[in-house]
Write an enzyme that holds these catalytic residues in place. Structure first.
Site, PDB file in Angstrom:
ATOM      1  CD  GLU A 111      -3.258  -0.878   1.798  1.00  0.00           C
ATOM      2  OE1 GLU A 111      -4.230  -0.550   1.099  1.00  0.00           O
ATOM      3  OE2 GLU A 111      -3.289  -0.984   3.042  1.00  0.00           O
ATOM      4  CD  GLU A 116      -3.888  -5.684   3.354  1.00  0.00           C
ATOM      5  OE1 GLU A 116      -3.070  -4.827   3.682  1.00  0.00           O
ATOM      6  OE2 GLU A 116      -3.811  -6.326   2.272  1.00  0.00           O
TER       7      GLU A 116
END
Length: 266
Positions: free
Chosen positions: A120, A140
């Protein structure tokens, strides 16, 4: 020059080097690391002597994402930085380049793990170099979590949507070769040489006119979601003033005189 126990800061000429420094945890994100990153971006913005930034990790990894042990309730290191979060509740998003874009080009030098929050943060950088054994991915969903660092928005704008959705929905790891093939990174280099390769790119940027570099970067991001007509108008508004700068005149003179230019950011 700033830095914390989990984020080191140093200069390499006109390049600011930010190093994620928690090697025992594969540089998993911590509060001290986030505070150090936040302050590093601001230092680069404020100091005209800094013309580029290299972001890297220590101990053979880039960043393994959020500290899941802390998330499970086992405590987060760096509690003494809590006052910083209270003063700026957005600090962690700025640190991860979700809510802040540095004026100077940011080059990521990746070795080892660059997963979850690491991938990210990567999406907030401008140029990306990785060692051939590096691993990427957004894990995730495998943990029942959401990649809230910006990936469901930014990833599909940076790589083809089919690849973005596969990465987001499968949570599987990607090799450096595959990451380069889908466009997530730009360079794959021998293991252990990503930092040197990133610094070489930074030095090429540093040799260019700093006002021009900053204007070009700003224009690319400003026009990304505009129509072509609106984008071209915005480009003119951003780029035309550069031609009236002292640096532009110096660049032309240096070219005519066959010498390296000396830019003054004026």
């Amino acid at each position: 020059m700033g830095g914390t126990e989990h984020l080191t800061v140093r200069r390499e000429g006109a390049t600011l080097v930010l190093t994620l420094n928690r090697p025992d945890a594969r540089n998993a994100l911590s509060l001290p690391m986030l505070v150090g990153l936040h302050d590093g971006w601001l230092e680069a913005d404020a100091d005209d002597a800094i013309r580029s930034i290299v972001l890297t990790g220590s101990g053979g990894s880039f960043c393994a994402g959020m500290d899941l042990k802390a998330l499970a309730g086992n405590g987060m290191q760096g509690e003494h930085y809590r006052d910083r979060l209270k003063a700026d509740p957005d600090l962690h998003w700025k640190a991860m380049l979700r809510h802040h874009r540095p004026r100077k080009p940011v080059i990521a030098a990746v070795e080892g793990y660059c997963v979850a929050g690491g991938t990210e943060i990567l999406q907030g950088t401008d140029i990306r170099v990785a060692g051939e054994s590096a691993t990427f991915g957004l894990f995730e969903v495998r943990r029942g979590l959401f990649p809230i660092g910006g990936s469901t928005v930014r990833l599909q704008r940076q790589i083809p949507r089919t690849h973005a959705l596969e990465m987001l929905l499968t949570g599987r790891p990607y090799t450096a070769e595959e990451a380069a093939r889908i466009g997530l990174i730009g360079h794959v280099v021998p293991d252990g040489t990503a930092f040197e390769a990133a610094l070489e790119i930074a030095e090429q940027i540093n040799a260019c006119g700093p006002l021009a570099v900053e204007a070009v970067k700003a224009s690319v991001y400003e026009t990304a979601e505009l129509t072509e007509t609106d984008g071209l108008a915005a480009e003119l508004a951003r780029g035309w003033p550069v031609f009236d700068t002292v640096d532009a005149k110096e660049g032309a003179r240096a070219f005519a005189e066959k010498r390296p230019p000396v830019y003054k950011r004026a």
